[in-house]
Design a protein around this motif. Structure first.
Motif, PDB file in Angstrom:
ATOM      1  N   LYS A  47       0.831  -1.204   0.000  1.00  0.00           N
ATOM      2  CA  LYS A  47       0.000   0.000   0.000  1.00  0.00           C
ATOM      3  C   LYS A  47       0.863   1.251   0.000  1.00  0.00           C
ATOM      4  N   SER A  48       1.938   1.237   0.785  1.00  0.00           N
ATOM      5  CA  SER A  48       2.838   2.390   0.851  1.00  0.00           C
ATOM      6  C   SER A  48       3.546   2.606  -0.490  1.00  0.00           C
ATOM      7  N   ALA A  49       3.957   1.518  -1.134  1.00  0.00           N
ATOM      8  CA  ALA A  49       4.634   1.628  -2.430  1.00  0.00           C
ATOM      9  C   ALA A  49       3.706   2.193  -3.486  1.00  0.00           C
ATOM     10  N   VAL A  50       2.448   1.743  -3.476  1.00  0.00           N
ATOM     11  CA  VAL A  50       1.456   2.246  -4.429  1.00  0.00           C
ATOM     12  C   VAL A  50       1.222   3.740  -4.207  1.00  0.00           C
ATOM     13  N   GLN A  51       1.080   4.132  -2.947  1.00  0.00           N
ATOM     14  CA  GLN A  51       0.866   5.544  -2.632  1.00  0.00           C
ATOM     15  C   GLN A  51       2.063   6.385  -3.053  1.00  0.00           C
ATOM     16  N   SER A  52       3.260   5.857  -2.863  1.00  0.00           N
ATOM     17  CA  SER A  52       4.465   6.585  -3.236  1.00  0.00           C
ATOM     18  C   SER A  52       4.540   6.769  -4.757  1.00  0.00           C
ATOM     19  N   LEU A  53       4.215   5.729  -5.514  1.00  0.00           N
ATOM     20  CA  LEU A  53       4.235   5.834  -6.968  1.00  0.00           C
ATOM     21  C   LEU A  53       3.151   6.781  -7.471  1.00  0.00           C
ATOM     22  N   SER A  54       2.031   6.814  -6.762  1.00  0.00           N
ATOM     23  CA  SER A  54       0.933   7.686  -7.185  1.00  0.00           C
ATOM     24  C   SER A  54       1.332   9.163  -7.142  1.00  0.00           C
ATOM     25  N   LEU A  55       2.370   9.484  -6.371  1.00  0.00           N
ATOM     26  CA  LEU A  55       2.837  10.861  -6.311  1.00  0.00           C
ATOM     27  C   LEU A  55       3.463  11.300  -7.628  1.00  0.00           C
ATOM     28  N   VAL A 231       0.522   7.957 -15.297  1.00  0.00           N
ATOM     29  CA  VAL A 231      -0.712   8.730 -15.407  1.00  0.00           C
ATOM     30  C   VAL A 231      -1.838   8.141 -14.551  1.00  0.00           C
ATOM     31  N   ARG A 232      -1.677   6.868 -14.143  1.00  0.00           N
ATOM     32  CA  ARG A 232      -2.704   6.273 -13.277  1.00  0.00           C
ATOM     33  C   ARG A 232      -2.152   4.996 -12.648  1.00  0.00           C
ATOM     34  N   ILE A 233      -2.506   4.773 -11.391  1.00  0.00           N
ATOM     35  CA  ILE A 233      -2.161   3.527 -10.718  1.00  0.00           C
ATOM     36  C   ILE A 233      -3.361   3.093  -9.894  1.00  0.00           C
ATOM     37  N   LYS A 234      -3.696   1.827 -10.007  1.00  0.00           N
ATOM     38  CA  LYS A 234      -4.855   1.298  -9.286  1.00  0.00           C
ATOM     39  C   LYS A 234      -4.496  -0.052  -8.691  1.00  0.00           C
ATOM     40  N   VAL A 252      -2.268  -5.129  -9.383  1.00  0.00           N
ATOM     41  CA  VAL A 252      -1.859  -3.732  -9.344  1.00  0.00           C
ATOM     42  C   VAL A 252      -1.672  -3.324 -10.795  1.00  0.00           C
ATOM     43  N   CYS A 253      -2.432  -2.339 -11.231  1.00  0.00           N
ATOM     44  CA  CYS A 253      -2.425  -1.931 -12.634  1.00  0.00           C
ATOM     45  C   CYS A 253      -1.882  -0.503 -12.742  1.00  0.00           C
ATOM     46  N   ILE A 254      -0.883  -0.339 -13.604  1.00  0.00           N
ATOM     47  CA  ILE A 254      -0.217   0.956 -13.739  1.00  0.00           C
ATOM     48  C   ILE A 254      -0.226   1.388 -15.199  1.00  0.00           C
ATOM     49  N   ASN A 255      -0.681   2.596 -15.442  1.00  0.00           N
ATOM     50  CA  ASN A 255      -0.678   3.173 -16.793  1.00  0.00           C
ATOM     51  C   ASN A 255       0.350   4.289 -16.846  1.00  0.00           C
ATOM     52  N   PHE A 256       1.120   4.333 -17.916  1.00  0.00           N
ATOM     53  CA  PHE A 256       2.174   5.337 -18.014  1.00  0.00           C
ATOM     54  C   PHE A 256       2.548   5.594 -19.470  1.00  0.00           C
ATOM     55  N   ARG A 257       3.244   6.703 -19.676  1.00  0.00           N
ATOM     56  CA  ARG A 257       3.823   7.031 -20.972  1.00  0.00           C
ATOM     57  C   ARG A 257       5.315   6.713 -20.937  1.00  0.00           C
ATOM     58  N   VAL A 258       5.859   6.281 -22.047  1.00  0.00           N
ATOM     59  CA  VAL A 258       7.286   5.978 -22.158  1.00  0.00           C
ATOM     60  C   VAL A 258       7.963   7.135 -22.895  1.00  0.00           C
ATOM     61  N   VAL A 259       8.801   7.855 -22.189  1.00  0.00           N
ATOM     62  CA  VAL A 259       9.442   9.035 -22.767  1.00  0.00           C
ATOM     63  C   VAL A 259      10.948   8.792 -22.848  1.00  0.00           C
ATOM     64  N   THR A 260      11.410   8.431 -24.019  1.00  0.00           N
ATOM     65  CA  THR A 260      12.826   8.218 -24.276  1.00  0.00           C
ATOM     66  C   THR A 260      13.191   8.948 -25.563  1.00  0.00           C
ATOM     67  N   GLU A 269       5.658   9.212 -27.704  1.00  0.00           N
ATOM     68  CA  GLU A 269       5.904   9.334 -26.265  1.00  0.00           C
ATOM     69  C   GLU A 269       4.657   9.699 -25.468  1.00  0.00           C
ATOM     70  N   ASN A 270       3.587  10.092 -26.144  1.00  0.00           N
ATOM     71  CA  ASN A 270       2.349  10.427 -25.425  1.00  0.00           C
ATOM     72  C   ASN A 270       1.351   9.279 -25.404  1.00  0.00           C
ATOM     73  N   HIS A 271       1.708   8.163 -26.024  1.00  0.00           N
ATOM     74  CA  HIS A 271       0.813   6.998 -26.005  1.00  0.00           C
ATOM     75  C   HIS A 271       0.888   6.335 -24.630  1.00  0.00           C
ATOM     76  N   VAL A 272      -0.251   6.074 -24.024  1.00  0.00           N
ATOM     77  CA  VAL A 272      -0.306   5.484 -22.687  1.00  0.00           C
ATOM     78  C   VAL A 272      -0.372   3.960 -22.785  1.00  0.00           C
ATOM     79  N   VAL A 273       0.471   3.285 -22.020  1.00  0.00           N
ATOM     80  CA  VAL A 273       0.504   1.825 -21.994  1.00  0.00           C
ATOM     81  C   VAL A 273       0.095   1.342 -20.602  1.00  0.00           C
ATOM     82  N   GLU A 274      -0.027   0.036 -20.477  1.00  0.00           N
ATOM     83  CA  GLU A 274      -0.476  -0.540 -19.205  1.00  0.00           C
ATOM     84  C   GLU A 274       0.379  -1.740 -18.832  1.00  0.00           C
TER      85      GLU A 274
END
Length: 317
Positions: A47-55, A231-234, A252-260, A269-274
């Motif tokens: 729970k703490s790790a999820v909350q930390s990533l949500s920041l 962009v989202r973590i659940k 635990v499902c995490i959505n994010f953009r890959v910026v390289t 780089e704006n496409h969101v993956v899961e």
């Protein structure tokens, strides 16, 4: 009137789905109780790790165009560059009798084309929340290029944290395919009022972990990885989640953009993956029936207020 009709049909679909997956809900709940019995003390750390990533969550959970730099490129899109590149690559393949063109060749050609034409197509790594990407063809083109990049990154995270890839029928490691187009269309119609910019699992993958501690390690890997923008973590790995809301399924499902440098150059780089992080007890309950997989998605989409749709179906459909 039309809206009422869709609501009624959705209600019927959800009720039918709940009946079909009732046995699976019992199995998932039993698996969750086994997790609690073995590793209940680890849940606060998760729970703490999820909350930390949500920041790290910053940009909207939506596929968005780049913020445009000037009126002369207002109507430009990376999809147009992609179509041009694929067309040129197709002609090259025909002339050289090479058959199918690999994704890596297309990516290399795109990079060269972008540099040759000096195409900026807006401000890299700057999203415009007024310009959602509402073209499924464009989203699938982006996802096709992004999948091998995501898979390479996920392999590294798994190695660092003790996770593994899902196994195929022959015991081989497998990657999740792109979301089936018919499922994406169904999801856009049922859940997002015909707006595909909210479908964030076209390009996705799953990792399986032997315990909660290794899941925590993976989340920490993502937290310190400066190549991603979350962009989202659940998290459904909580003891206060009602089984009815997820048909018993948990992850635990995490959505994010890959910026390289590579994704920026390709304009993706704006496409969101899961990425889905699954405990091995949950992952062991395989869903081989496409009908039940679709039913799980219907229940999850109906019960999650943010429209989040992941679960057993997201690993296959």
């Amino acid at each position: 009137m039309c809206s009422c009709g869709f609501s009624a049909l959705r209600w019927v679909a959800v009720r039918r789905a709940q009946k079909l997956v009732s046995e699976d809900r019992v199995r998932y709940q039993a698996a969750w109780e086994k997790v609690l019995g073995d590793q209940d003390a680890e849940l606060p750390r998760l729970k703490s790790a999820v909350q930390s990533l949500s920041l790290k969550v910053s940009t909207p959970a939506r596929h968005l165009h780049r913020r445009m730099a000037g009126s002369d490129i207002k109507n430009a899109s990376s999809f147009e560059v992609l179509l041009l590149s694929i067309s040129e690559m197709g002609e090259t393949s025909k002339s050289e009798n090479r058959g199918k063109t690999s994704v890596s060749k297309i990516m290399a050609h795109l990079s060269g084309l972008s540099q040759k034409l000096n195409l900026t197509l807006g401000s890299p790594n700057q999203v415009d929340d007024r310009l959602p990407i509402q073209n499924l063809d464009q989203l699938y083109s982006q996802a096709t290029l992004l999948c091998p990049i995501l898979h390479s990154m996920a392999t590294g995270w798994a190695e660092q944290s003790g996770g593994t890839l899902p196994l195929g029928k022959q015991g081989e490691s497998t990657w999740t395919n792109l979301k089936r187009p018919d499922r994406a269309i169904q999801k856009a119609l049922r859940t997002y009022a015909e707006d595909p910019s909210y479908i964030l699992d076209i390009c996705r993958c799953s990792l399986i972990f032997p315990g909660i501690s290794s899941m925590v390690k993976c989340i920490n890997c993502l937290k310190t990885d400066d190549r991603i923008v979350v962009v989202r973590i659940k998290s459904r790995m909580t003891d206060d989640l009602e089984a009815e809301r997820s048909a018993g399924y948990r992850d635990v499902c995490i959505n994010f953009r890959v910026v390289t440098k590579q994704t920026v150059l390709l304009g993706i780089e704006n496409h969101v993956v899961e990425i889905q992080l699954l405990h091995r007890y949950i992952a062991a309950i395989k869903q081989d029936d496409d009908t039940r997989d679709t039913c799980f998605s219907a229940i999850l989409a109906a019960n999650d207020h943010d429209g989040h749709d992941s679960g057993p179906a997201a690993m296959t459909s």
